[in-house]
Design a protein around this motif. Structure first.
Motif, mmCIF file in Angstrom:
data_model
loop_
_atom_site.group_PDB
_atom_site.id
_atom_site.type_symbol
_atom_site.label_atom_id
_atom_site.label_comp_id
_atom_site.label_asym_id
_atom_site.label_seq_id
_atom_site.Cartn_x
_atom_site.Cartn_y
_atom_site.Cartn_z
ATOM 1 N N PRO A 251 -14.313 -28.433 -6.811
ATOM 2 C CA PRO A 251 -14.653 -27.008 -6.851
ATOM 3 C C PRO A 251 -13.514 -26.143 -6.325
ATOM 4 O O PRO A 251 -12.663 -26.598 -5.553
ATOM 5 N N GLY A 252 -13.531 -24.889 -6.736
ATOM 6 C CA GLY A 252 -12.677 -23.888 -6.125
ATOM 7 C C GLY A 252 -13.493 -23.069 -5.139
ATOM 8 O O GLY A 252 -14.463 -23.556 -4.554
ATOM 9 N N MET A 253 -13.113 -21.820 -4.938
ATOM 10 C CA MET A 253 -13.843 -20.932 -4.037
ATOM 11 C C MET A 253 -15.327 -20.915 -4.417
ATOM 12 O O MET A 253 -15.683 -20.701 -5.569
ATOM 13 N N THR A 254 -16.195 -21.166 -3.436
ATOM 14 C CA THR A 254 -17.628 -21.272 -3.689
ATOM 15 C C THR A 254 -18.384 -20.502 -2.617
ATOM 16 O O THR A 254 -18.009 -20.518 -1.437
ATOM 17 N N ARG A 255 -19.467 -19.877 -3.012
ATOM 18 C CA ARG A 255 -20.214 -19.005 -2.111
ATOM 19 C C ARG A 255 -21.107 -19.806 -1.173
ATOM 20 O O ARG A 255 -22.328 -19.804 -1.286
ATOM 21 N N THR A 256 -20.471 -20.514 -0.245
ATOM 22 C CA THR A 256 -21.199 -21.134 0.854
ATOM 23 C C THR A 256 -21.623 -20.035 1.819
ATOM 24 O O THR A 256 -21.284 -18.855 1.638
ATOM 25 N N TRP B 165 -9.373 -14.095 -7.683
ATOM 26 C CA TRP B 165 -8.760 -15.406 -7.846
ATOM 27 C C TRP B 165 -9.268 -16.143 -9.074
ATOM 28 O O TRP B 165 -8.707 -17.173 -9.458
ATOM 29 N N ALA B 166 -10.346 -15.667 -9.684
ATOM 30 C CA ALA B 166 -10.935 -16.350 -10.835
ATOM 31 C C ALA B 166 -10.673 -15.564 -12.114
ATOM 32 O O ALA B 166 -10.600 -14.334 -12.103
ATOM 33 N N MET C 273 -9.131 -20.824 -11.271
ATOM 34 C CA MET C 273 -8.425 -20.392 -10.067
ATOM 35 C C MET C 273 -7.117 -21.158 -9.864
ATOM 36 O O MET C 273 -6.080 -20.569 -9.514
ATOM 37 N N SER C 274 -7.134 -22.461 -10.090
ATOM 38 C CA SER C 274 -5.950 -23.278 -9.796
ATOM 39 C C SER C 274 -4.820 -23.057 -10.785
ATOM 40 O O SER C 274 -3.689 -23.490 -10.535
#
Length: 255
Positions: A178-183, A202-203, A240-241
């Motif tokens: 995963p990339g940035m995730t809403r934890t 970033w996405a 994102m990457s």
């Protein structure tokens, strides 16, 4: 993506991505045994119908014993999601030996132990699927993440080798990055409109993963619908990457 009748273990299950994976695996019909070092998420996990086990995956013997016990309790083990992990971002020249050891024991060694223990049980059954949670930092990263990126890159590499070790026994193993995730932590940070704008920028689609979306990807890799996928790294980061580590053109344009 129906997992009815299956038994799946999820590590690091008490919050964030782990809790999101448990929720989606349960929604797909599987029985879930949820491992976490902390008991804080026990009530939430049990409310979802998961069986909670408090265990430190960095303790090899305790982790392996917990997997064996979970298998014995239900008489089968169809899936394992190695999600437990830690993120340490620190200037490279200031990184301590203790931080290096933590990244190795929690992020990398626990995955080896989990895959080997579950792999033996699944091989005896001639079926099973393992999903190792890595990160988009395994392929493209930033300064300060040297140790973290290395530990996640190791997971991707190990998984490729495991695919050939376990595949002949009917067991598939893949990584989900995963990339940035809403934890919970990211959600709290995004209450700041400026940070929310940066994270979204970033996405490619100006969005941030939800934990449920990452959970859906894990369910897919556990399910029969991904039968042809083995030894793969599925990068779930909304592109994102593609530009991680580069100047954020969107932010510069808007700012």
């Amino acid at each position: 993506m129906n997992l009815t009748g299956q038994h799946v273990i999820v590590t690091g299950a008490g919050a964030g991505i782990g809790l999101g994976i448990v929720r989606q695996v349960r929604a797909a019909g599987a029985d879930v045994t949820a491992f976490d070092i902390n008991a804080d998420g026990q009530a939430a996990l049990e409310a979802l119908g998961a069986q909670f086990v408090q265990v430190d995956v960095a303790n090899c013997d305790a982790f392996a014993a917990a997997i064996d016990a979970a298998h014995a309790a239900l008489g089968r083990l169809d899936g394992l999601v190695n999600n437990a992990g830690v993120t340490i971002q620190v200037p490279f020249l200031e990184m301590t030996r203790a931080q290096m050891e933590t990244l190795w024991t929690v992020n990398q060694r626990s995955v080896l132990v989990g895959c080997q223990t579950a792999g033996r049980l699944m091989a005896a059954q001639k079926r099973g699927a393992i999903v190792n949670i890595a990160s988009n930092h395994a392929g493209a990263t930033d300064p300060g993440f040297e140790g973290y990126a290395g530990s996640k890159g190791a997971i991707v590499s190990m998984t490729r080798a495991m695919a050939w070790s376990l595949g002949p026994h009917g067991v598939r193993v893949n990584t989900l990055s995963p990339g940035m995730t809403r934890t919970e932590i990211v959600d709290a940070a995004m209450q700041d409109p400026d940070l929310a704008k940066i994270f979204q920028g970033w996405a490619a689609d100006n969005a941030v993963n939800s934990v449920q979306e990452v959970g859906d990807a894990a369910v897919f890799l556990l399910s029969a619908q991904s039968a042809a996928i083995n030894g793969a790294d599925i990068v779930a980061d909304r592109a994102m990457s593609v530009r991680l580590g580069a100047a954020d053109k969107k932010e510069n344009k808007d700012g």
